[in-house]
Design an enzyme around this catalytic site. Structure first.
Site, PDB file in Angstrom:
ATOM      1  N   GLY A  99       0.819  -1.434  -0.098  1.00 25.12           N
ATOM      2  CA  GLY A  99       0.072  -0.141   0.096  1.00 25.12           C
ATOM      3  C   GLY A  99       0.529   1.228  -0.182  1.00 25.12           C
ATOM      4  N   GLU A 100       2.308   1.143  -0.037  1.00 20.70           N
ATOM      5  CA  GLU A 100       2.833   2.355   0.246  1.00 20.70           C
ATOM      6  C   GLU A 100       3.602   3.144  -0.749  1.00 20.70           C
ATOM      7  OE1 GLU A 100       7.020   3.506   2.526  1.00 20.70           O
ATOM      8  OE2 GLU A 100       5.792   2.218   3.177  1.00 20.70           O
ATOM      9  N   ALA A 101       3.632   4.044  -0.973  1.00 20.65           N
ATOM     10  CA  ALA A 101       3.484   4.747  -2.824  1.00 20.65           C
ATOM     11  C   ALA A 101       5.379   4.737  -3.085  1.00 20.65           C
ATOM     12  CB  ALA A 101       3.312   5.828  -2.964  1.00 20.65           C
TER      13      ALA A 101
ATOM     14  N   ILE B 187       5.847   0.930  -4.247  1.00 18.22           N
ATOM     15  CA  ILE B 187       4.947   0.033  -5.621  1.00 18.22           C
ATOM     16  C   ILE B 187       5.985   0.788  -6.644  1.00 18.22           C
ATOM     17  CG2 ILE B 187       3.303   0.811  -7.021  1.00 18.22           C
ATOM     18  CD1 ILE B 187       1.668   0.835  -4.401  1.00 18.22           C
TER      19      ILE B 187
END
Length: 1286
Positions: free
Chosen positions: A246-248, A251
């Site tokens: 979920g952490e940008a 990603i």
């Protein structure tokens, strides 16, 4: 249908084991066996029945099916490992070669106890055996390899479990266990291939920013092949292995690497200007997927919006609209998602409430069927193309890890079934399963698992629980029967589990008492009602509260009837017989099992006996019984059994309850009698171990009843089994040794009678068998002798010790041939070590410990034995012996009460000193070399003591020793002897008489208390007859004489008086040694002759009366002369010091007259003169005459000169004999020697004429002067004759 199919699978042993080997022991396969057992356990426990809407009947039926499957699995494992099981009931017992038909029938009875209403029996044959052949190609079956693989699989599964919680910890664990490499490639491969990893955790782990994680992520992506793939397909492949975090930032790192890898794999493409284009497009596809397929987004993104969003991403240019449109259409048609999971589980229902109606149940059932179909389809698709090798199991060892894996859920299923279900079928299945599980745990020595199942079985009997006994049901009775069956069939393997079984059997005996209506007195007044209230019964009420059987509610006939009905079946004939055969069947247990069985039976017995309410002896009785049953075992096994039983009897025999202790002692007696009947070979020690409890009980139990019983038991053994006793004699004498110090007359009397019978009669017949305990027998007699409460017994014990010496003297060969633990002792020395030494040592102990009459008798017997048998003693034996003998004097050296010390000196030490000298004289040759110095040292020590009688004895012993043995002395021995005398002289001269001074305190005391009461003789009074020579005045004084005097002075003066006595005794001793003890008598006769004016021209000393003189050398005589002259000089100095004598007299020394040493002064000089004159006349010492003459003239001149200087008439009178001796000896010299002497004495002798002399002395002077005239030719011989003739 599924349960029925599982039932058939679980009934095939080959199939069950193959499932475990090929799936649970395969790193890449699921744990089918483990899951099967866990799921069946849940079904058997009824945990999911109500959730899916089952009725009670359906649920019970399902539980039964689950239990049947579990029992079938266990039976398969039992069948698979049956060759490892040894049934003790099929083994030959100790006393028979074959199993009796009765035992076979009994085994059938045991099986029938729990097989009623059972679905299948344990011994039934399962459908497929171990040797069945697999239709598939099989690999070699290696149990060890399977074990290793299974362990590795468990490690991997543990690592995956940790990874799914915390990835770094999981990776670290697997690396530490060696299941994962340390390189980034190894970790990346693991993340890619292991499908059991949580995809979310994998994504988070790959997206971490640490160097190690980034390298792993790079390796992970680099392993993907995107060659020839379109961009969306490549992205699908990339994302199916993990879930995006979920952490940008995470990603971003993942998408960046994906874009770089895609362009690296598709370098020939022209669509993307750079990796940046692919990176942005991948991001946009992820956003598009979330937008189109998320239920939370209501306004979906249109194709135009998507195209617009991606403008200018291709190096400031646009990607073709057709391409972006196709991407949009593909994502809209199928979202990017992870691949489907290969395994599915039944969806957990959050609703735990019961299903209300049939319609809902059908709906739930349909849902479950759909889910199962879906799962089955996925599984089949996953393995449809797999080519895995198949292993056909053949080894029995597979059962161990299988059971270790399954025992916990199995136990849970059976425990729950027994706990909350009363259905007979369920109970039978549970008991059958527990029995099978115990069998497997026993076969493979799985202690934890075995104990857990046995404890569970014991708990459900309600015999050890806190539940009320009224709660016992039929299932509890069946459990009791199952427990008994396990004890009978698996006894060789039970180990610690015997504890639980025997506790239940012990409590079962209580239950049987209740069942048969037996009552005992209530041990507690308070009994709890069922409702929880407490009712107090009167003390006279009769009730029974079973130990650990719960609280019995009593008081009414109805309740008792209920109790009898509940537990009545426990007293059935089949149960009673089954329990009894557990103990009778103990003979068939192997060596280790019987030891465990006996150990835990003893533990349970102690629990019974320690009961505060009502101690029981059920288990104690059983211990006695199994001792009888197993007594014929081989010694190696029986010794281990008895070691346990012996310790138990030690405790029980000391029980404060006399009834218990009496039973224990009587049981010991019976067992001992039976065991002694078997006899014992030489050098064995088992009788000694067997009889040791008697010794322990007598030592620790102070009850007169028990102690008396022990003595009677031992006496009975001796009287009936004496011929069979060997090593047991040690324990017998040890028991009597403890009894010998008792205060109870009956105990001491019986013990001594039996001991006497052994020594007098049994030793006469069986002495060779009792050699090992001969020392113990003598020690026992010594203890009897030292019991001051029974003096007659003491004297008789000493007589028996003397009697023992006869056995040693008559049977030395038996002692020489006896080896035992004396292997390092020479055969000829064994007679001493095992025979003479114990006798003489114990006699010395009697001397040191007992009162006067007993120790005197012991001393007499000890020296009688020495004198009677000493000819057979070797030199080093004598050395050991006299180390013992001199211990008699060590006792005197201890700091004791003065009265006891004085008595010891005056009696025992005196006696011992004389006896030592007698033995030395009798056995001079072997003792001379090593003993003489010790005897001299002991004499010196005795002389130094402040005890007149002991000092006199020491001097007398010295005199006797030299007179009787001097003829055998060599020069070296004479050196020792003279040195001893010189040392005694030096240490006993009372120099303190000259140095003592009166203190101020003493002076004050004397002024107040001094008073002359009576006249007393001097220490050296010439009127004292020879038998009183040197008698101390201290012993003649009353306490009033010393009243008021200083105690320090009293003690000092007493010591000084004893030294004076020793000086006189020693002077006389030298005189007696050198000459004969009648020398003084002869001199008196000569003096009388002189007084009668009988002149003999030629008078010579009778040399035949000389004793040791002719055996002594001049140097020895000179040593003695030095001693005599030193003693004379001291006495003369003291007698001349009138002031010191007056001070001593006033201080109380010698009482009513001034002290003097006239006797010492004159006797020392007289002895000196006799020795010198004898040497002067000895032709053998002609070479030394000049030296002797010089000494003699000086002594004589000083003597005559001193006489002239005396002013006291009494003093001169004491010197008369000295002058008589000097003159008579001088007259015996030849003319030449006389002339020399006369010229030195003549002026002094003329001076003597002025004193008032005795007639004897006047006559002697007349002869001397006549001889002077003749020798110096002053007148002729004729003139002398005229003078003589009137």
């Amino acid at each position: 249908m599924v349960i029925q199919a599982l039932t058939r699978i679980c009934a095939d042993a080959q199939c069950v084991v193959d499932i475990y080997v090929n799936y649970d022991c395969d790193l890449s396969a699921a744990n089918i066996f483990e899951r099967l057992v866990n799921d069946l356990s849940k079904i058997a426990q009824g945990r999911s029945g109500q959730e899916i809407g089952m009725s009670s009947i359906q649920e019970l039926s399902l539980r039964k099916k689950g239990l049947e499957c579990l029992v079938s699995i266990l039976k398969c494992m039992v069948e698979w490992s049956k060759d490892l099981y040894v049934n003790p009931n099929l083994e030959a017992s100790l006393g028979q070669e074959k199993v009796s038909e009765q035992d076979v029938n009994y085994g059938k009875v045991l099986d029938s106890l729990i097989r009623r209403d059972s679905v299948n029996s344990m011994d039934s044959t399962v459908s497929s055996g171990i040797g069945s052949t697999s239709t598939q190609a099989s690999l070699a079956d290696d149990p060890e390899q399977c074990e290793v693989i299974k362990q590795q699989k468990e490690v991997i599964e543990r690592g995956i479990e940790l990874f799914n919680k915390k990835p770094k910890r999981g990776v670290q664990y697997l690396q530490e266990q060696g299941m994962l490499g340390y390189t980034t490639e190894d970790v990346a491969l693991f993340l890619q291939q292991e499908e059991r990893l949580d995809t979310t955790q994998v994504g988070d782990f790959l997206g971490e920013n640490s160097k190690f994680n980034r390298e792993i992520m790079y390796s992970y992506v680099d392993r993907l092949d995107f060659c020839g793939k379109d961009f969306v397909s490549a992205l699908r492949i990339f994302l199916e292995g993990f879930r995006l975090p979920g952490e940008a930032q995470k990603i971003d790192r993942l998408m960046e690497k994906f874009a770089a890898r895609y362009l690296d794999c598709n370098q020939g493409q022209t669509l993307f200007a750079s990796a940046d284009t692919a990176y942005v497009l991948a991001y946009s596809i992820i956003i598009l997927t979330t937008d189109l397929h998320s239920s939370q987004v209501k306004n979906k993104m249109t194709k135009e919006q998507y195209i617009k969003m991606n403008r200018g991403i291709n190096d400031s240019k646009d990607l073709p609209e057709e391409y972006l449109s196709s991407v949009y259409d593909e994502i809209a048609g199928k979202k990017i998602a992870m691949k489907e999971t290969k395994e599915y589980s039944i969806t957990q229902k959050s609703n735990k409430h019961n299903v209300a109606n049939e319609k809902q149940r059908r709906l739930l059932c349909n849902l479950e069927m759909e889910q199962m179909a879906k799962t089955a389809k996925a599984l089949m698709e996953a393995v449809s193309h797999a080519q895995a090798p198949f292993t056909s199991a053949t080894h029995q060892e597979h059962v161990r890890p299988m059971f270790k894996l399954a025992w916990t859920p199995l136990l849970a299923a059976f425990s729950v079934g027994l706990q909350d279900c009363d259905d007979q079928d369920v109970v039978a299945l549970c008991l059958e399963g527990i029995r099978c599980a115990i069998r497997i745990a026993c076969i493979f020595c799985m202690q934890l698992e075995r104990d857990a199942y046995v404890q569970a079985l014991a708990r459900f009997t309600l015999l050890t629980a806190r539940s009320s006994i009224t709660e016992m049901k039929q299932k509890n009775i069946d459990t009791i029967k199952t427990l008994i069956t396990v004890a009978h069939t698996d006894g060789n393997y039970l180990g610690h589990s015997w504890h639980e079984i025997l506790k239940c059997i012990s409590q079962l005996e209580l239950a049987q008492l209740i069942g048969t209506g037996v009552k005992t007195r209530c041990a507690s007044g308070a009994i709890r009602e069922e409702e929880g209230s407490t009712r107090v019964f009167p003390p006279s009420a009769e009730e029974f509260i079973p130990l650990n059987l719960g609280i019995l509610v009593g008081g009414t006939d109805r309740r008792m009837a209920s109790i009898l009905e509940s537990v009545g079946e426990t007293s059935s004939q089949s149960v009673v017989v089954a329990v009894d055969r557990i103990f009778t069947g103990s003979t068939r247990l192997d060596g280790n099992a019987i030891v465990d069985f006996v150990h835990w039976l003893c533990v349970v017995s102690m629990d019974e006996l320690e009961s505060l309410h009502h101690p029981r002896m059920f288990s104690l009785q059983k211990i006695v019984e199994i001792s009888y049953y197993n007594m014929n075992r081989i010694r190696l096994q029986w010794s281990r059994i008895w070691q346990v039983i012996r310790d138990h009897f030690n405790k029980v025999g000391c029980n404060p309850n006399e009834d218990v202790a009496i039973f224990a002692v009587d049981s010991l007696r019976q067992l001992s009698m039976k065991f002694l009947e078997k006899g014992e070979l030489a050098n064995f020690r088992f009788q000694k171990d067997f009889l040791r409890p008697f010794e322990h009980i007598l030592k620790k139990n102070r009850s007169p009843t028990i102690r008396d019983m022990v003595i009677h038991c031992i006496a009975q053994m001796v009287n009936s089994q004496a011929g069979n006793i060997r090593s047991g004699w040690k324990n017998i004498f040890s028991v009597f040794h403890h009894a010998a110090s008792d205060y109870d007359e009956s105990i001491v009397k019986l013990a001594f009678q039996t001991t006497g019978h052994i020594v007098v009669s049994i030793f006469q017949k069986h002495f060779s068998a009792a050699i090992d305990s001969f020392q113990d027998a003598v020690k026992c007699l010594s203890e009897f002798a030292c019991n001051a409460g029974f003096p007659d017994t003491s004297m008789e014990a000493i007589r028996l010790i003397k009697h023992c010496a006869k056995y040693v003297s008559e049977g030395p060969q038996s002692l020489k041939e006896y080896t035992s633990d004396d292997m390092n002792v020479a055969p000829e020395d064994r007679v001493w070590v095992r025979g003479w030494f114990p006798i003489l040592f114990e006699l010395s102990c009697i001397i040191n410990r007992c009162k006067l009459d007993v120790r005197t008798r012991g001393l007499t017997v000890m020296f009688e034995i020495m004198k009677s048998y000493g000819l057979t003693f070797k030199k080093h034996w004598w050395q050991d012996l006299f180390r013992i003998v001199f211990r008699i004097f060590d006792n005197m050296k201890l700091q004791e009460l003065q009265t006891e010390r004085t008595e010891w000196m005056m009696t025992t030490c005196n006696h011992a000193l004389y006896a030592i000298c007698d033995v030395f004289t009798q056995f001079y040759e072997p003792l001379n070399e090593f003993l003489l110095a010790d005897i001299f040292a002991q004499i010196q020590w005795c002389v130094k003591q402040d005890n007149e009688q002991l000092a006199r004895s020491g001097i007398n012993c010295l005199e006797s020793l030299v007179i009787h043995n001097g003829k055998k002395f060599c020069p070296l021995v004479w050196d020792q002897t003279c040195s001893c005398m010189l040392e005694i002289f030096k240490t006993t001269i009372p120099y303190a008489l000259l140095t003592w001074r009166l203190t101020c305190q003493d002076d004050d005391v004397l002024e107040k208390y001094f008073d002359v009461e009576t006249d007393c003789q001097s220490i050296c009074s010439t009127e004292r007859n020879p038998s009183e020579r040197g008698l101390s005045q201290l012993s003649n004084h009353s306490d009033e004489t010393w009243k008021g005097k200083s105690f320090a002075n009293y003690k000092l003066f007493g010591s000084l008086l004893i030294k004076c006595v020793v000086q006189l005794e020693l002077i006389q001793t030298i005189d007696n040694i050198v000459f004969y003890n009648a020398t003084s008598k002869q001199e008196e006769d000569e003096h009388k002759a002189a007084a009668q004016d009988i002149f003999e021209a030629d008078v010579h000393f009778d040399t035949e009366n000389q004793e040791m003189y002719k055996y002594m050398f001049s140097k020895h005589l000179f040593k003695l002369l030095d001693c005599l002259l030193e003693s004379h000089s001291f006495a003369k100095a003291f007698n001349s010091n009138n002031e010191q004598r007056t001070a001593l007299w006033k201080a109380g020394f010698k009482g009513k007259s001034k002290p003097n040493l006239l006797k010492q002064e004159t006797s020392s000089l007289a002895c000196c003169l006799r020795v010198l004159f004898c040497m002067y006349l000895d032709e053998n010492l002609k070479d030394s005459w000049n030296d002797i003459q010089f000494r003699l003239i000086n002594v004589c001149r000083e003597a005559v000169s001193y006489f002239i200087s005396l002013t006291s008439e009494s003093h001169r009178e004491a010197w008369t004999n000295i002058l008589m001796l000097l003159l008579t000896k001088s007259l015996k010299l030849n003319d030449s020697k006389f002339k020399i002497h006369a010229s030195n004495y003549y002026p002094y002798l003329c001076e003597i004429m002025q004193f008032d002399l005795t007639p004897e002395l006047c006559a002697a002077l007349r002869k001397f002067f006549l001889r002077v005239g003749l020798v110096f030719q002053i007148y002729a011989v004729e003139n002398q004759r005229k003078i003589v003739e009137p």
